[in-house]
Enzyme design. Structure first.
Site, PDB file in Angstrom:
ATOM      1  N   HIS A  56      51.303-112.715  34.685  1.00  0.00           N
ATOM      2  CA  HIS A  56      52.006-113.872  33.483  1.00  0.00           C
ATOM      3  C   HIS A  56      52.378-113.219  32.696  1.00  0.00           C
ATOM      4  CE1 HIS A  56      49.432-115.916  36.805  1.00  0.00           C
ATOM      5  NE2 HIS A  56      50.474-116.195  36.751  1.00  0.00           N
ATOM      6  N   ASP A  59      49.722-113.739  30.262  1.00  0.00           N
ATOM      7  CA  ASP A  59      48.259-112.455  30.333  1.00  0.00           C
ATOM      8  C   ASP A  59      48.220-111.812  29.568  1.00  0.00           C
ATOM      9  OD1 ASP A  59      47.386-113.857  32.509  1.00  0.00           O
ATOM     10  OD2 ASP A  59      48.318-112.910  33.990  1.00  0.00           O
ATOM     11  N   MET A  90      54.331-106.205  39.864  1.00  0.00           N
ATOM     12  CA  MET A  90      55.214-107.426  39.765  1.00  0.00           C
ATOM     13  C   MET A  90      54.758-108.814  39.115  1.00  0.00           C
ATOM     14  SD  MET A  90      53.560-110.927  39.999  1.00  0.00           S
ATOM     15  CE  MET A  90      52.667-111.281  41.894  1.00  0.00           C
ATOM     16  N   GLU A 183      55.844-118.276  45.713  1.00  0.00           N
ATOM     17  CA  GLU A 183      54.817-118.316  46.461  1.00  0.00           C
ATOM     18  C   GLU A 183      54.018-119.596  46.999  1.00  0.00           C
ATOM     19  OE1 GLU A 183      51.915-116.331  44.376  1.00  0.00           O
ATOM     20  OE2 GLU A 183      49.594-117.490  45.335  1.00  0.00           O
ATOM     21  N   LYS A 185      51.500-123.420  47.786  1.00  0.00           N
ATOM     22  CA  LYS A 185      50.140-123.396  48.268  1.00  0.00           C
ATOM     23  C   LYS A 185      50.341-125.168  47.922  1.00  0.00           C
ATOM     24  CE  LYS A 185      46.357-123.147  45.195  1.00  0.00           C
ATOM     25  NZ  LYS A 185      45.497-123.258  43.373  1.00  0.00           N
ATOM     26  N   GLU A 219      50.245-115.989  49.926  1.00  0.00           N
ATOM     27  CA  GLU A 219      48.719-115.929  49.189  1.00  0.00           C
ATOM     28  C   GLU A 219      47.573-115.833  50.885  1.00  0.00           C
ATOM     29  OE1 GLU A 219      47.010-116.617  46.269  1.00  0.00           O
ATOM     30  OE2 GLU A 219      45.314-117.629  46.813  1.00  0.00           O
ATOM     31  N   HIS A 222      45.851-119.887  50.593  1.00  0.00           N
ATOM     32  CA  HIS A 222      46.965-121.431  50.509  1.00  0.00           C
ATOM     33  C   HIS A 222      46.762-121.347  52.018  1.00  0.00           C
ATOM     34  CE1 HIS A 222      48.521-120.179  45.872  1.00  0.00           C
ATOM     35  NE2 HIS A 222      46.708-119.829  45.908  1.00  0.00           N
ATOM     36  N   ASP A 247      49.325-112.025  48.488  1.00  0.00           N
ATOM     37  CA  ASP A 247      48.653-112.116  48.287  1.00  0.00           C
ATOM     38  C   ASP A 247      47.290-112.079  49.390  1.00  0.00           C
ATOM     39  OD1 ASP A 247      49.946-112.594  45.875  1.00  0.00           O
ATOM     40  OD2 ASP A 247      50.029-114.147  45.081  1.00  0.00           O
ATOM     41  N   ASP A 257      40.450-123.746  46.369  1.00  0.00           N
ATOM     42  CA  ASP A 257      41.306-123.210  46.309  1.00  0.00           C
ATOM     43  C   ASP A 257      39.738-121.892  45.824  1.00  0.00           C
ATOM     44  OD1 ASP A 257      43.202-120.372  46.373  1.00  0.00           O
ATOM     45  OD2 ASP A 257      43.849-121.370  44.190  1.00  0.00           O
ATOM     46  N   ASP A 259      39.990-118.403  46.097  1.00  0.00           N
ATOM     47  CA  ASP A 259      39.970-117.190  45.829  1.00  0.00           C
ATOM     48  C   ASP A 259      39.167-115.666  45.837  1.00  0.00           C
ATOM     49  OD1 ASP A 259      42.813-117.596  45.865  1.00  0.00           O
ATOM     50  OD2 ASP A 259      42.222-117.849  42.641  1.00  0.00           O
ATOM     51  N   ASP A 289      44.970-111.313  44.681  1.00  0.00           N
ATOM     52  CA  ASP A 289      44.960-112.471  43.777  1.00  0.00           C
ATOM     53  C   ASP A 289      43.649-112.908  44.555  1.00  0.00           C
ATOM     54  OD1 ASP A 289      45.525-114.666  42.901  1.00  0.00           O
ATOM     55  OD2 ASP A 289      46.766-115.154  43.846  1.00  0.00           O
TER      56      ASP A 289
HETATM   57  C1  GLT Z   1      47.550-118.396  40.097  1.00  0.00           C
HETATM   58  C2  GLT Z   1      47.401-119.088  41.722  1.00  0.00           C
HETATM   59  C3  GLT Z   1      47.656-117.607  42.389  1.00  0.00           C
HETATM   60  C4  GLT Z   1      49.409-117.182  41.729  1.00  0.00           C
HETATM   61  C5  GLT Z   1      49.088-117.009  39.892  1.00  0.00           C
HETATM   62  C6  GLT Z   1      50.812-117.109  39.977  1.00  0.00           C
HETATM   63  S1  GLT Z   1      48.871-117.672  39.631  1.00  0.00           S
HETATM   64  O1  GLT Z   1      46.005-117.559  40.096  1.00  0.00           O
HETATM   65  O2  GLT Z   1      46.142-119.408  42.021  1.00  0.00           O
HETATM   66  O3  GLT Z   1      48.269-118.039  43.713  1.00  0.00           O
HETATM   67  O4  GLT Z   1      49.892-116.395  42.910  1.00  0.00           O
HETATM   68  O5  GLT Z   1      51.090-117.063  39.365  1.00  0.00           O
HETATM   69 MN    MN Z   2      49.107-116.123  44.327  1.00  0.00          MN
HETATM   70 MN    MN Z   3      44.872-118.941  45.453  1.00  0.00          MN
END
Ligand code: GLT
Ligand code: MN
Ligand code: MN
Length: 390
Positions: A56, A59, A90, A183, A185, A219, A222, A247, A257, A259, A289
């Site tokens: 980002h 970041d 990316m 993306e 979610k 992702e 998600h 992702d 979420d 991750d 991710d």
């Molecule tokens: C954030 C989010 C991710 C996205 C990122 C890109 S930022 O961590 O949870 O799923 O891919 O903006």
């Molecule tokens: Mn993501």
């Molecule tokens: Mn996520």
């Protein structure tokens, strides 16, 4: 130690700067790890065999940095890229962290906030292109609502389209070689996020001015949060020619979420996902991710990152094992029961074909008698996963 599962740049593994720099903060607790300098982060990713990094805008360049500070960081990052060979694959915009985005960025009710979000993205696109990114991700974490009465959801779609159209025109005007990946979610941080699934994104893309340069970045976590089958969404994106990025991570259904490290949940689902990506010749980055558990220190973060890549490579080998397995191949052939004659009738959209199919002698009771040996098939898959099938 190097073995068959040692990651190399040719495997196209990438990490977001935010993933390995995640300090272990959560809504209930403070960071458990020290901050990680972005340039150091990139160097370490290269060292463990990653192909690329993603970021980002903020970041890499902290919010509010001076132009001089920006140029210094860019120079340092480029030096590491040159020294190690790691690429920037990316880039994306942080449109969720600053309080200005508390009620959305591109879909804010405030025109000036929407204009600011677009302006911030233009600068972030310039930075991404300067670093060499070929894909630009849009994750609209704040594009949603808790109080639906306050925001017209139909207008929100229009605002989202206005922003995307503006930015595709901008990229073309600048002559950048850049594609967008949207993306989805379902929720978090908003109560409900607009365009909640990859399927929603695919439909939305078709309404854009430059739809050819816009695809998706699904992702794993998600779709899984929403209780959906991630591979099915990826498959639809592949079939539409829209899988521009992916992702990968781990996630339990119905939770926040998480991750988690790739492959740490649902091995069967992840094996079939890897098989899908590999067999359908997905050539884009395999982006993890995700982030390390809060229990890890700075070293544990790299155990996490290595784990994502190793698991992917192990699953890739298992995917090959599935496709080489003589019994599985025979079962799949038997289950399909291809029939060329009927297939050509289904494909023939003419009067003769309509008539023939209407009169065809298809007996449902007879057709229903054919057993489908899914029990055996799934057990074979299970035994491959469990490592007991030679
Ligand atoms: C954030 C989010 C991710 C996205 C990122 C890109 S930022 O961590 O949870 O799923 O891919 O903006
Ligand atoms: Mn993501
Ligand atoms: Mn996520």
């Amino acid at each position: 130690m190097s073995d068959a599962y040692t990651p190399k740049p040719e495997h196209k593994f990438t990490f977001g700067l935010w993933t390995t720099a995640n300090p272990g903060r959560d809504p209930f607790g403070e960071p458990t790890r020290p901050a990680l300098d972005p340039v150091e982060n990139i160097r370490k990713m290269a060292e463990i065999g990653a192909y690329g990094f993603n970021f980002h805008d903020n970041d890499l360049i902290p919010f509010g940095s001076s132009a001089k500070e920006r140029d210094r960081i860019v120079k340092d990052a480029k030096k590491v890229m040159k020294d190690t060979g790691i690429v920037c694959s990316m880039a994306t915009t942080n449109l969720f962290g600053h309080p200005v985005f508390k009620d959305g960025a591109f879909t804010s009710n405030d025109t000036r906030v929407r204009a600011y979000a677009i302006q911030k993205t233009m600068h972030a696109i310039d930075l991404g292109v300067e670093m060499g990114a070929k894909i630009y991700v849009f994750w609209g974490g704040r594009e949603g609502a808790e109080v639906d009465l306050a925001k017209d959801p139909v207008e929100s779609m229009k605002r989202m389209r206005e922003a995307m159209n503006f930015l595709t025109h901008y990229v073309k005007d600048q002559g950048y070689d850049l594609k967008f990946a949207l993306e989805a979610k379902p929720n978090e941080p908003r109560g409900d996020i607009y365009l909640a699934t990859t399927g929603n994104m695919l439909a939305f893309i078709e309404t854009l001015d430059h739809k050819e340069m816009v695809g998706v970045n699904p992702e794993y976590a998600h779709e899984t949060m929403a209780g959906l089958n991630f591979s099915h969404h990826v498959a639809q994106a592949i079939e539409c020619g829209k899988l521009f990025h992916v992702d990968l991570n781990g996630q339990k259904m119905g939770r926040f979420d998480q991750d988690l490290r790739f492959g740490s949940e649902d091995l069967k689902g992840n094996l079939l996902l890897v098989r899908l990506l590999e067999n359908r010749s997905y050539t884009g980055p395999r982006h993890f991710d995700a982030h390390a558990y809060r229990t890890e220190d700075s070293d544990g973060v790299w155990d996490f990152a290595r784990g994502c890549m190793r698991t992917y490579l192990i699953l890739k080998e298992k995917a090959r094992q599935i496709d080489d397995d003589v019994e599985i191949r025979a079962l799949l052939k038997e289950i399909r029961n291809d029939d060329e004659q009927y297939q050509s009738l289904i494909e023939a959209h003419d009067a003769d074909g309509f008539e023939k199919l209407k009169r065809a002698k298809l007996n449902p009771d007879e057709l229903a008698k054919r057993p489908l040996r899914y029990e055996r098939l799934d057990q074979l898959l299970q035994e491959i996963i469990l490592g007991v099938r030679g």
